[in-house]
Each structure stands twice: as C-alpha cells, then as structure tokens.
Design an enzyme around this catalytic site. Structure first.
Site, PDB file in Angstrom:
ATOM      1  N   SER A  38       0.835  -1.196   0.000  1.00 45.48           N
ATOM      2  CA  SER A  38       0.000   0.000   0.000  1.00 45.48           C
ATOM      3  C   SER A  38       0.877   1.256   0.000  1.00 45.48           C
ATOM      4  CB  SER A  38      -0.961  -0.065   1.192  1.00 45.48           C
ATOM      5  OG  SER A  38      -2.012   0.831   1.020  1.00 45.48           O
ATOM      6  N   ASP A  72     -10.149  -5.737  -2.846  1.00 45.92           N
ATOM      7  CA  ASP A  72      -9.485  -4.717  -2.014  1.00 45.92           C
ATOM      8  C   ASP A  72     -10.436  -3.542  -1.801  1.00 45.92           C
ATOM      9  OD1 ASP A  72      -7.848  -2.510  -1.186  1.00 45.92           O
ATOM     10  OD2 ASP A  72      -6.095  -3.585  -1.923  1.00 45.92           O
ATOM     11  N   HIS A  82      -7.398  -6.023   1.240  1.00 47.77           N
ATOM     12  CA  HIS A  82      -6.175  -5.223   1.413  1.00 47.77           C
ATOM     13  C   HIS A  82      -5.328  -5.684   2.609  1.00 47.77           C
ATOM     14  CE1 HIS A  82      -4.014  -1.611   0.194  1.00 47.77           C
ATOM     15  NE2 HIS A  82      -3.971  -1.162   1.433  1.00 47.77           N
TER      16      HIS A  82
HETATM   17  N1  LIG Z   1      -8.888   3.220   8.018  1.00 48.55           N
HETATM   18  C1  LIG Z   1      -8.070   2.091   8.182  1.00 48.55           C
HETATM   19  C2  LIG Z   1      -6.914   2.192   7.211  1.00 48.55           C
HETATM   20  C3  LIG Z   1      -5.655   1.580   7.680  1.00 48.55           C
HETATM   21  C4  LIG Z   1      -5.177   0.397   6.866  1.00 48.55           C
HETATM   22  O1  LIG Z   1      -5.922  -0.357   6.280  1.00 48.55           O
HETATM   23  N2  LIG Z   1      -3.853   0.257   6.839  1.00 48.55           N
HETATM   24  C5  LIG Z   1      -3.233  -0.778   6.083  1.00 48.55           C
HETATM   25  C6  LIG Z   1      -2.338  -0.148   5.073  1.00 48.55           C
HETATM   26  S1  LIG Z   1      -3.292   0.925   4.039  1.00 48.55           S
HETATM   27  C7  LIG Z   1      -2.157   1.729   3.027  1.00 48.55           C
HETATM   28  O2  LIG Z   1      -1.107   2.132   3.300  1.00 48.55           O
HETATM   29  C8  LIG Z   1      -2.463  -1.671   7.033  1.00 48.55           C
HETATM   30  O3  LIG Z   1      -1.499  -2.286   6.669  1.00 48.55           O
HETATM   31  N3  LIG Z   1      -2.925  -1.737   8.293  1.00 48.55           N
HETATM   32  C9  LIG Z   1      -2.252  -2.451   9.336  1.00 48.55           C
HETATM   33  C10 LIG Z   1      -2.611  -3.891   9.489  1.00 48.55           C
HETATM   34  O4  LIG Z   1      -1.936  -4.569  10.311  1.00 48.55           O
HETATM   35  O5  LIG Z   1      -3.509  -4.400   8.793  1.00 48.55           O
HETATM   36  C11 LIG Z   1      -7.695   1.931   9.631  1.00 48.55           C
HETATM   37  O6  LIG Z   1      -7.255   2.923  10.258  1.00 48.55           O
HETATM   38  O7  LIG Z   1      -7.832   0.847  10.145  1.00 48.55           O
END
Ligand SMILES: N[C@@H](CCC(=O)N[C@@H](CSC=O)C(=O)NCC(=O)O)C(=O)O
Length: 276
Positions: free
Chosen positions: A146, A222, A254
């Site tokens: 991401s 995603d 995602h």
């Molecule tokens: N609104 C959500 C968005 C946060 C999220 O999905 N983060 C992803 C990366 S998104 C792009 O850079 C992520 O990797 N999260 C960490 C995980 O361990 O899954 C939110 O705040 O939850």
C-alpha cells in the site's frame, strides 16, 4: 543502537532495535531478520516498507516472510513508517502524520523537522544496517504494501543501482491523482505539484521504468482499490513494455491475509535477482 527484543525464528534471529536518527531527529525503531545463512557469511537483503497506520511490527508479525527468507538466505528489514514521539508533528487523521510518512522528505512546516523518510530509508538506515549486520550492500531488493508499495516502487525506479529487485503488494500506484497521495503531498511537499511527480510510481514508470522484472499483486476485493489506481500503473508498464507483471487476485482484500498468501512468490522473485 539498542536491542529491544530478539527471537529465534526459522533457524535465524528476528530482532527489533531502536536508534537515534539524525535525519528524523528522534528515536526510530526497526526490525531485522537474519536467516541462518548469515551466521557464516553476509547475505542479500529485502526491505519491506509498510502501509498507513503500521509500525515495524505489522509486517514482522503478519507477513509470513521469515520462513521463505530463511529458505533462500535473505535478510529482511522492516522499518517504521514515520518519525514518532511527543515532539513530532501529528494529525488526527490516520493517513497523515505519525504512521503515514509516505516515504518523502517533507519540505513544509510543521512536518519538515522530522518527516525525512525518503533519506531515512535510502541513506541513514541503509548505512546503519549494512554496517552493523552481515548484509551485502550490493544485493538489496525492496518491496512493500500500500503506502509501502508506493515507497518501494518509487525508491527502486529512482535508485535502481541500490535496489536490484522490486515488487509491491497493493501499492498506492498513482498518488498524485488519488486521495491517498494528494492530501499528503500537499501537506509534506507543498502545492507545487511538479514536486510530487518524483513520488508517483505511475509517472516514474512512464518516464524512467525499471531495469528488471517488476512484480505487483493486487486483490480484486481490495476495499481501497479505487484509491490505489493499479490500472494506471499497469497501463504505464504496458506502454513502455516494462518487464514484469501486475497480477489481479479474485477474492483478496487489502489485509495482511492477502500479503501472507502471496509472500512466497515475492521472496522467490527477489531471491532470483539477489541470491545466486
Ligand atoms: N482506516 C483504516 C486504514 C488503515 C489500513 O488499512 N492500513 C493498512 C495499510 S493501508 C495503506 O497504506 C495496514 O497495513 N494496516 C495495518 C494492518 O496490520 O492491517 C484503519 O485505520 O484501520
């Protein structure tokens, strides 16, 4: 550099360190996985850049990379995604400030004093890990997820001599045209959009490309797919006949379940370029 934790893992060592960063002007945390092969000789390394809201820990614990890295004799580095601390600027939104450094050198206030993530990753942490660990400085690859996929692609295309292989999981592929990018580039880099293009993977693909195979995986389910703009990057790759592939995967979202499902392929992709 201070050792925070160390765990035996697939015959190697998964460690977390803290160090004082001159560029980010605060303490920074990062994780290093050394495979068993590193006990006898220096090994190639794969950098994993993480996404919004992440620290060094998300990919270290959820990407399932260590076992495959041990099979191929690859070290792994998991940096943090931004400077952090009470003295560091922040924002109430999850996608700006701490946890959302976007892998750029901020030129604007209040971000510039700490948010120097491009130089931190490509120079300061680079120098630290290649000096302190049995890692081959001339055999480095980079990947990410991401926001981290955006960082990996832009760093590899602009620094191909440093990063000899590249891949990405669901990267933010055209941030200059996305709400995941325009808001952050405006805050960190200012309103002159020409300065943003150095950090736009689709623009860099159209103008520079990459002298190797580019592997990109994207889930069709995603939830952020419209923000990622994978199609634009795929079109830019096709237009210049860039070696590589954008693979679409039905059903995958995602999350790190997507990343861990495809990790073996990515480790093999990097090992083919780095380990021979
Ligand atoms: N609104 C959500 C968005 C946060 C999220 O999905 N983060 C992803 C990366 S998104 C792009 O850079 C992520 O990797 N999260 C960490 C995980 O361990 O899954 C939110 O705040 O939850």
């Amino acid at each position: 550099m201070e050792l925070i934790s160390q765990n035996h893992c697939f015959g190697g060592e998964q460690s977390v360190y803290k160090h004082a960063s001159d560029l980010c002007n605060c303490d920074m945390t990062f994780a290093v996985y050394l495979p068993p092969q590193a006990k006898v000789a220096p090994v190639p390394v794969l950098w994993f850049l993480s996404g919004l809201t992440c620290t060094h820990e998300n990919a270290m614990t959820k990407a399932a990379a260590q076992g495959f890295a041990a099979q191929h004799g690859l070290a792994l580095v998991f940096p943090d995604t931004s400077p952090r601390g009470g003295d560091v600027a922040n924002d109430g939104a999850y996608d700006l400030g701490q946890g959302a450094g976007f892998y750029v050198n901020a030129t604007q206030e209040p971000w510039a004093p700490h948010f120097q993530m491009w130089d931190y990753i490509t120079a300061e942490l680079q120098d630290l890990v290649t000096e302190e660990f049995p890692i081959m400085a001339d055999r480095q690859g980079i990947t990410g997820h991401s926001m981290g996929g955006h960082g990996a692609l832009t760093m590899a295309m602009r620094l191909p001599d440093q990063y000899k292989s590249v891949s990405a999981f669901a990267p933010i592929a055209q941030p200059s045209q996305s709400d995941w990018g325009r808001k952050q580039f405006s805050a960190y880099l200012g309103d002159d959009e020409t300065t943003w293009l150095n950090h736009d993977a689709t623009h860099l693909m159209a103008t520079l490309g990459y002298p190797g195979n580019v592997l990109i995986d994207q889930g069709e389910a995603d939830e952020f797919i419209t923000l990622l703009r994978t199609d634009a990057l795929r079109d830019a790759m096709q237009a210049r006949t860039q070696a590589g592939i954008v693979r679409m995967h039905g059903g995958y979202d995602h999350s790190y379940f997507f990343i861990s499902s495809l990790m073996e392929d990515h480790i093999k992709h990097h090992a083919a370029a780095l380990c021979n």
